[in-house]
Motif scaffolding. Sequence first.
Motif, PDB file in Angstrom:
ATOM      1  N   ALA A 105      92.448  91.089  45.536  1.00 10.80           N
ATOM      2  CA  ALA A 105      93.021  91.045  46.892  1.00 10.80           C
ATOM      3  C   ALA A 105      92.924  89.644  47.493  1.00 10.80           C
ATOM      4  CB  ALA A 105      92.294  92.036  47.796  1.00 10.80           C
ATOM      5  N   GLY A 106      93.875  89.329  48.337  1.00 11.36           N
ATOM      6  CA  GLY A 106      93.821  88.100  49.115  1.00 11.36           C
ATOM      7  C   GLY A 106      93.317  88.446  50.504  1.00 11.36           C
ATOM      8  N   PHE A 107      92.289  87.760  50.950  1.00 13.74           N
ATOM      9  CA  PHE A 107      91.702  88.038  52.263  1.00 13.74           C
ATOM     10  C   PHE A 107      91.840  86.810  53.148  1.00 13.74           C
ATOM     11  CE2 PHE A 107      89.241  90.697  49.312  1.00 13.74           C
ATOM     12  CZ  PHE A 107      89.351  91.930  49.933  1.00 13.74           C
ATOM     13  N   PRO A 108      91.961  87.017  54.468  1.00  8.96           N
ATOM     14  CA  PRO A 108      91.923  85.865  55.373  1.00  8.96           C
ATOM     15  C   PRO A 108      90.501  85.311  55.409  1.00  8.96           C
ATOM     16  CG  PRO A 108      91.964  87.912  56.621  1.00  8.96           C
ATOM     17  CD  PRO A 108      92.118  88.283  55.167  1.00  8.96           C
ATOM     18  N   ASP A 109      90.377  84.016  55.711  1.00  5.56           N
ATOM     19  CA  ASP A 109      89.041  83.411  55.791  1.00  5.56           C
ATOM     20  C   ASP A 109      88.297  83.917  57.001  1.00  5.56           C
ATOM     21  OD1 ASP A 109      89.186  81.934  53.474  1.00  5.56           O
ATOM     22  OD2 ASP A 109      90.063  80.184  54.459  1.00  5.56           O
ATOM     23  N   PRO A 110      87.018  84.101  56.918  1.00  6.27           N
ATOM     24  CA  PRO A 110      86.211  83.994  55.708  1.00  6.27           C
ATOM     25  C   PRO A 110      86.343  85.252  54.840  1.00  6.27           C
ATOM     26  CG  PRO A 110      84.782  84.556  57.538  1.00  6.27           C
ATOM     27  CD  PRO A 110      86.177  84.393  58.099  1.00  6.27           C
ATOM     28  N   THR A 111      86.442  85.039  53.553  1.00  4.90           N
ATOM     29  CA  THR A 111      86.550  86.146  52.603  1.00  4.90           C
ATOM     30  C   THR A 111      85.314  87.030  52.715  1.00  4.90           C
ATOM     31  OG1 THR A 111      87.797  84.747  51.090  1.00  4.90           O
ATOM     32  CG2 THR A 111      86.757  86.699  50.144  1.00  4.90           C
ATOM     33  N   PRO A 112      85.502  88.341  52.770  1.00  2.93           N
ATOM     34  CA  PRO A 112      84.323  89.223  52.856  1.00  2.93           C
ATOM     35  C   PRO A 112      83.580  89.292  51.529  1.00  2.93           C
ATOM     36  CG  PRO A 112      86.318  90.524  52.679  1.00  2.93           C
ATOM     37  CD  PRO A 112      86.746  89.091  52.782  1.00  2.93           C
ATOM     38  N   GLU A 113      82.334  89.709  51.607  1.00  2.00           N
ATOM     39  CA  GLU A 113      81.556  89.982  50.407  1.00  2.00           C
ATOM     40  C   GLU A 113      81.765  91.446  50.052  1.00  2.00           C
ATOM     41  OE1 GLU A 113      77.735  88.639  51.847  1.00  2.00           O
ATOM     42  OE2 GLU A 113      78.043  86.705  50.880  1.00  2.00           O
ATOM     43  N   TYR A 114      81.272  91.852  48.901  1.00  3.54           N
ATOM     44  CA  TYR A 114      81.510  93.214  48.406  1.00  3.54           C
ATOM     45  C   TYR A 114      80.197  93.792  47.900  1.00  3.54           C
ATOM     46  CZ  TYR A 114      83.474  96.838  45.300  1.00  3.54           C
ATOM     47  OH  TYR A 114      83.786  98.015  44.676  1.00  3.54           O
ATOM     48  N   VAL A 115      79.805  94.930  48.461  1.00  2.00           N
ATOM     49  CA  VAL A 115      78.566  95.596  48.042  1.00  2.00           C
ATOM     50  C   VAL A 115      78.850  97.082  47.872  1.00  2.00           C
ATOM     51  CG1 VAL A 115      76.185  96.141  48.659  1.00  2.00           C
ATOM     52  CG2 VAL A 115      77.112  93.894  49.214  1.00  2.00           C
ATOM     53  N   CYS A 116      78.756  97.536  46.637  1.00  4.21           N
ATOM     54  CA  CYS A 116      78.913  98.969  46.315  1.00  4.21           C
ATOM     55  C   CYS A 116      80.169  99.582  46.925  1.00  4.21           C
ATOM     56  CB  CYS A 116      77.675  99.739  46.737  1.00  4.21           C
ATOM     57  SG  CYS A 116      76.190  99.213  45.890  1.00  4.21           S
TER      58      CYS A 116
END
Length: 118
Positions: A15-26
């Motif tokens: 996926a392309g995210f707007p800045d700031p890119t989110p982190e991913y946890v579970c």
Amino acid sequence: MATKTLISEAEYLSAGFPDPTPEYVCGELIERAMPNSRHSYTQGELYYRFRQQQERLRLYARTELRVLVAPGHYRIGDLFVYAGTGPTELVPREVPLVAVEIVSPDDRYEDLMTKLAE
């Protein structure tokens, strides 16, 4: 109670995210604070200092790098420094020699402690 939107690792990584890119946890997207001028300056200075030593000490500095820190846990650090050879993967799995997270006024202490514990 609020519901959390879950996405797959494959969806997150493509996926392309707007800045700031989110982190991913579970499966959950974790919002990050937008850095300010002081944060940017500090990050730049640290990067510059490590880059000066790259050839002599074989250090490879990377900023704003998405790293797999555990299965299902992707974090984006302010600065990672690798020894020997730099990471070859787009999303490194190898453990860096140095990992730096610069705390900004917008970062909440509780969120930071949770982040460090995960």
